[in-house]
Design an enzyme around this catalytic site. Structure first.
Site, PDB file in Angstrom:
ATOM      1  N   HIS A 179     -49.459-127.671  -9.875  1.00  0.00           N
ATOM      2  CA  HIS A 179     -49.957-128.693 -10.806  1.00  0.00           C
ATOM      3  C   HIS A 179     -48.972-128.984 -11.940  1.00  0.00           C
ATOM      4  O   HIS A 179     -48.323-128.095 -12.481  1.00  0.00           O
ATOM      5  CB  HIS A 179     -51.299-128.264 -11.390  1.00  0.00           C
ATOM      6  CG  HIS A 179     -51.209-127.045 -12.282  1.00  0.00           C
ATOM      7  ND1 HIS A 179     -50.976-127.123 -13.636  1.00  0.00           N
ATOM      8  CD2 HIS A 179     -51.312-125.726 -11.998  1.00  0.00           C
ATOM      9  CE1 HIS A 179     -50.954-125.917 -14.156  1.00  0.00           C
ATOM     10  NE2 HIS A 179     -51.153-125.038 -13.179  1.00  0.00           N
ATOM     11  N   ASP A 180     -48.840-130.256 -12.245  1.00  0.00           N
ATOM     12  CA  ASP A 180     -48.091-130.731 -13.414  1.00  0.00           C
ATOM     13  C   ASP A 180     -46.599-130.435 -13.349  1.00  0.00           C
ATOM     14  O   ASP A 180     -45.918-130.480 -14.379  1.00  0.00           O
ATOM     15  CB  ASP A 180     -48.679-130.138 -14.708  1.00  0.00           C
ATOM     16  CG  ASP A 180     -50.143-130.486 -14.874  1.00  0.00           C
ATOM     17  OD1 ASP A 180     -50.436-131.662 -15.148  1.00  0.00           O
ATOM     18  OD2 ASP A 180     -50.999-129.596 -14.702  1.00  0.00           O
ATOM     19  N   GLY A 211     -46.981-123.826 -11.796  1.00  0.00           N
ATOM     20  CA  GLY A 211     -47.414-124.928 -12.629  1.00  0.00           C
ATOM     21  C   GLY A 211     -46.483-125.261 -13.780  1.00  0.00           C
ATOM     22  O   GLY A 211     -45.915-124.381 -14.428  1.00  0.00           O
TER      23      GLY A 211
END
Length: 270
Positions: A122-123, A140
């Site tokens: 994520h991200d 992440g």
């Protein structure tokens, strides 16, 4: 002409571009945008809130846009954005962003290759012309800058940053930031020189390469701490894109940069 196999599952709410091919048993969810010329091969999965640019290929078993593997995720709408000419090979996974990060989007730049079984959490932000070799996993909120290459089986700690044109040796464990233009490997990971072959292939001149090497010699091998080394580089080297990329990257690092291997060590490429 777009071709969707009758055994594919494609949401009527997905936006499909021109000359797209979607193979048997592929799954394309609602709120997905697929650019012109993309190929979604058999058994590939694209979940909600994904945007693919033009001429991308998603191979069998790949999953793009699954919800993040992050306990802070609370079902909010977040995104994956993939640029043009990106290849996502077998069983690679790209997770959506999280609102808690302040970003809410995972991005892959143009002309990037994610080989089989790569995981982008994520991200993360992966730049243009990058290569993540098979079994690499970036946790992440990792940033990978343009033209970086991560060797097979590389594991990257969350919040890490990898600079442009860096080359990370296979099976490395990245727990510090990796500055631009460097070659690094070892366990624990170490700076072992500059990415000479990569820089030559990309058209860097001999003078530019020598300048980059001299900058890193100053930072790593003059007996100073990193802050003093950077000050010496700023005062002792003329302004250039390469100098400024190195200085700005190191100054912005929150995790600290990788240390150097001993000067006498050789880097085994085999």
């Amino acid at each position: 002409m777009t071709k969707i196999h009758p055994l594919a599952t494609v949401s009527p709410d997905a936006k499909i571009g021109e000359n797209v091919e979607i193979g048997p048993y592929a799954f394309v969810d609602a709120n997905v945008e697929i650019g012109d010329g993309c190929k979604i091969l058999a058994h590939a999965t694209i979940f909600e809130y994904v945007k693919l640019g033009k001429n991308c290929s998603v191979f069998p078993g790949a999953v793009v846009g699954a919800i993040p593997q992050d306990l802070k995720f609370d079902g909010e709408v977040t995104y994956v954005e993939v640029g043009d000419n990106v290849t996502i090979r077998e069983c690679a996974t790209i997770n959506r962003g999280t609102r808690a990060s302040g970003k809410g989007v995972t991005r892959i730049g143009n002309n990037t290759l994610l080989m089989s079984y790569v995981h982008v959490a994520h991200d993360c932000n992966v730049g243009n012309h990058c290569i993540l070799v098979s079994y690499t996993g970036i946790a992440g909120e990792t940033d990978v800058d343009d033209w970086a290459i991560l060797g097979g089986g590389t594991m990257v700690h969350q919040f890490s940053k990898i600079g442009c044109h860096a080359m990370v040796g296979g099976a490395s464990k990245v727990n510090k930031d990796i500055p631009p233009y460097v070659l690094c490997s070892r366990d624990p990971i170490r700076y072992v020189g500059i990415n000479l072959v990569g820089l030559r292939r990309r058209g860097f001149t001999s003078d530019q390469i020598r300048n980059i090497k001299d900058i890193y010699d100053t930072i790593y091998f003059q007996g100073m701490n990193v802050s003093d080394g950077i000050a010496r580089v700023v005062s002792g080297f003329p302004e250039s894109e390469e100098r400024d990329n190195i200085v700005n990257f190191i100054r912005a690092s929150k995790r600290g940069i990788i240390p150097a291997a001993s000067r006498g060590e050789k880097f085994e490429t085999d």
